[in-house]
Each structure stands twice: as C-alpha cells, then as structure tokens.
Design a protein around this motif. Structure first.
Motif, PDB file in Angstrom:
ATOM      1  N   LEU A 113       0.845  -1.202   0.000  1.00 19.89           N
ATOM      2  CA  LEU A 113       0.000   0.000   0.000  1.00 19.89           C
ATOM      3  C   LEU A 113       0.876   1.247   0.000  1.00 19.89           C
ATOM      4  O   LEU A 113       0.615   2.203  -0.756  1.00 19.89           O
ATOM      5  N   ALA A 114       1.916   1.259   0.820  1.00 14.58           N
ATOM      6  CA  ALA A 114       2.825   2.401   0.858  1.00 14.58           C
ATOM      7  C   ALA A 114       3.525   2.594  -0.483  1.00 14.58           C
ATOM      8  O   ALA A 114       3.654   3.725  -0.978  1.00 14.58           O
ATOM      9  N   ARG A 115       3.963   1.510  -1.093  1.00 14.95           N
ATOM     10  CA  ARG A 115       4.632   1.602  -2.389  1.00 14.95           C
ATOM     11  C   ARG A 115       3.663   2.122  -3.450  1.00 14.95           C
ATOM     12  O   ARG A 115       4.017   2.983  -4.267  1.00 14.95           O
ATOM     13  N   HIS A 116       2.440   1.631  -3.415  1.00 10.96           N
ATOM     14  CA  HIS A 116       1.449   2.008  -4.414  1.00 10.96           C
ATOM     15  C   HIS A 116       1.093   3.488  -4.319  1.00 10.96           C
ATOM     16  O   HIS A 116       0.855   4.148  -5.338  1.00 10.96           O
ATOM     17  N   LEU A 117       1.062   4.021  -3.091  1.00 13.24           N
ATOM     18  CA  LEU A 117       0.639   5.408  -2.883  1.00 13.24           C
ATOM     19  C   LEU A 117       1.808   6.367  -2.681  1.00 13.24           C
ATOM     20  O   LEU A 117       1.592   7.568  -2.502  1.00 13.24           O
ATOM     21  N   GLY A 118       3.031   5.855  -2.708  1.00 17.08           N
ATOM     22  CA  GLY A 118       4.200   6.728  -2.644  1.00 17.08           C
ATOM     23  C   GLY A 118       4.566   7.224  -1.265  1.00 17.08           C
ATOM     24  O   GLY A 118       5.231   8.259  -1.138  1.00 17.08           O
ATOM     25  N   GLN A 154      -7.774   8.312  -6.006  1.00 13.77           N
ATOM     26  CA  GLN A 154      -7.263   8.046  -7.353  1.00 13.77           C
ATOM     27  C   GLN A 154      -6.422   6.773  -7.385  1.00 13.77           C
ATOM     28  O   GLN A 154      -6.503   5.983  -8.329  1.00 13.77           O
ATOM     29  N   GLY A 155      -5.618   6.573  -6.345  1.00 16.65           N
ATOM     30  CA  GLY A 155      -4.727   5.421  -6.322  1.00 16.65           C
ATOM     31  C   GLY A 155      -5.447   4.099  -6.128  1.00 16.65           C
ATOM     32  O   GLY A 155      -5.065   3.089  -6.714  1.00 16.65           O
ATOM     33  N   LEU A 156      -6.507   4.110  -5.317  1.00 17.67           N
ATOM     34  CA  LEU A 156      -7.207   2.864  -5.000  1.00 17.67           C
ATOM     35  C   LEU A 156      -8.499   2.683  -5.783  1.00 17.67           C
ATOM     36  O   LEU A 156      -9.169   1.663  -5.642  1.00 17.67           O
ATOM     37  N   ARG A 157      -8.860   3.705  -6.557  1.00 15.29           N
ATOM     38  CA  ARG A 157     -10.096   3.653  -7.348  1.00 15.29           C
ATOM     39  C   ARG A 157     -11.317   3.434  -6.460  1.00 15.29           C
ATOM     40  O   ARG A 157     -12.231   2.704  -6.786  1.00 15.29           O
ATOM     41  N   ARG A 158     -11.322   4.111  -5.339  1.00 17.00           N
ATOM     42  CA  ARG A 158     -12.436   4.014  -4.384  1.00 17.00           C
ATOM     43  C   ARG A 158     -12.462   5.288  -3.554  1.00 17.00           C
ATOM     44  O   ARG A 158     -11.429   5.732  -3.066  1.00 17.00           O
ATOM     45  N   GLU A 159     -13.649   5.855  -3.370  1.00 17.65           N
ATOM     46  CA  GLU A 159     -13.778   7.085  -2.573  1.00 17.65           C
ATOM     47  C   GLU A 159     -13.664   6.738  -1.089  1.00 17.65           C
ATOM     48  O   GLU A 159     -14.463   5.970  -0.558  1.00 17.65           O
ATOM     49  N   PRO A 160     -12.668   7.280  -0.394  1.00 17.73           N
ATOM     50  CA  PRO A 160     -12.520   6.956   1.028  1.00 17.73           C
ATOM     51  C   PRO A 160     -13.468   7.758   1.904  1.00 17.73           C
ATOM     52  O   PRO A 160     -13.969   8.812   1.493  1.00 17.73           O
TER      53      PRO A 160
END
Length: 253
Positions: A113-118, A154-160
């Motif tokens: 998750l950290a890698r995916h979101l920077g 945007q990164g997870l394609r889901r509104e948090p």
C-alpha cells in the motif's frame, strides 16, 4: 510446474507463517493436486473467485482471506460446503495467509500500500518492520487532508471516508494498517501520526479521531488489501515459473 508441497513450504517460509498468533489457519487450507502450474490470487476465497479459478483451470488459489476462522461454526454445511466442494471437485488447493501477509516487509499489504501510494516507510509502531502491523512514515510532501484523500481515491479507485480533526493542519506524518484495523487509531496517535489510514471504520472511530486530534481515513478493507496478494503471486511466478493471474472480485467494503 512445481510440486504443491514445495510451493507451500516456500510460501510458509517466506511469510514466516508459524510465527503469528492469528484468527485462522495460515498456509494450506484445502489440499488439491500434487502438481501446480497455474496459481490464481485474490483477496478473498469467495465463490466468485473459485468459479474464475475453475474456468481458468487453476491448480491453486492463493488468498489473504481464506476459511476456518476462529469461533465460526465447524460444521461444513451451506455456503462453506459449496465452496469446499468446488475446490475438491476440481482438485484445486487453497492457500491462505492473513496476518503474515499484512506484516511482510516487502510483499505485505502494508508495504505494498505504501509503495502504491508513494509513502515513505520509516518503521512500525508495534514491533520490528516485517513483524508489526501498524506502519508509520511520511508523505513525500505535506498535504491537506482533502489532498491526501484525493490521492488515495485516485490510487485505490475508491472514494474513502474521511474524518477530519479540525485542530490538525497539513499532514506529513502518517500511520496505516490495511483492513479492519480502525482500533489502532490510538496507537497511531501515540506514535505521533497526524493521520491514520486503515480499511474499515467503526462508529467510535469518529469520536476518537476528533477528540484526540488525528485525521482518519477509511480507504476500504478490500481496496487496501489488493496489493500484497498480487505481489506474492508475482514472486511465485518469478521464483518458481508458475503461471499467475490476479482476479479482483469487486467489493465496496
């Protein structure tokens, strides 16, 4: 193609499966054929994933959420029976890793998750990196809570779901734990985080965030745990030459 037991042993060793006190069985849960050529990965071993595996002629399914959870009924009836019948009828093995996959320092859900979101990983607030579940770090640059929420969306394609703590300004220090980890918010606050990100939210989480003074983001249990299992499947493909396919069964939770 690889022998099933060799592949299982490799996964158990890589994820240190026996070192975690968990709510379920980590490792081989349902035994299928002796040889493995195709491995399908997914977040949860639901019927829809099993059906995809049958259609693809997978030899093994590798998931984060498998079966046989603590305190669930032990009888193999109804939905559980249908799922296990599907696996056994097609000689498909089921391999599942829960907390070991959350914690792994390189391929785990928190790491991915950290890698995916920077996000920059600095350590764990509840143990050594690779052993603990509550990770901490910093954003590449300070962001407002709304800007961070947009990045996650945007990164997870889901509104948090966002719970703001009005007394907190721009965010630099962040803590996170994928999945149903909302009650780690107190430890995140004690560890100096300005925002805590997990998958799910409870009613009490709102009041804890507002009154302690820490932003909270519920980014989705499924959405935050897509990436570790994919990394594990790719590792198996690279190391052992099996065919790997990840199937994302939609889940809004």
């Amino acid at each position: 193609m690889i022998q099933r037991d060799q592949l299982v042993a490799a996964c158990d060793h890589q994820l240190r499966a026996t070192q975690f006190k968990d709510f379920t069985i980590n490792g081989l849960q349902v035994e299928g054929g002796d040889q493995v050529k195709r491995v399908m990965t997914g977040v949860t071993a639901c019927q829809a994933l099993l059906d995809e595996a049958v259609a693809w002629q997978a030899d093994m399914i590798l998931v984060h959420h498998g079966y046989f959870w603590k305190n669930e009924p032990v009888a193999i009836t109804g939905m559980k029976c249908r799922r296990i019948k599907t696996l056994m009828a097609h000689d498909i093995s089921l391999l599942a890793y829960h907390l070991p996959l959350d914690a792994h320092a390189e391929m785990g859900n928190n790491a991915e998750l950290a890698r995916h979101l920077g996000w920059k990983v600095e350590g764990c607030l509840d143990g050594e990196l690779g052993e603990g579940l509550l990770w901490s770090g910093r954003l590449p640059q300070p962001l407002s809570i709304n800007a961070l929420a947009k990045q996650i969306s945007q990164g997870l394609r889901r509104e948090p779901l966002v719970i703001e703590a009005p007394q907190v300004g721009d965010i630099e220090r962040i803590a996170w734990c994928t999945g149903g980890a909302q009650d780690m918010i107190t430890a995140a606050y004690d560890g100096g985080a300005q925002v805590f990100v997990s998958g799910e939210v409870s009613e009490r989480t709102t009041h804890l965030a507002r009154e302690m003074g820490i932003h909270y983001i519920a980014a989705g249990h499924h959405a935050t745990e897509r990436y570790g299992i994919q990394a594990m499947g790719e590792w198996l493909s690279d190391e052992y030459g099996v065919e790997h396919r990840f199937v994302d069964i939609d889940n809004p939770v």
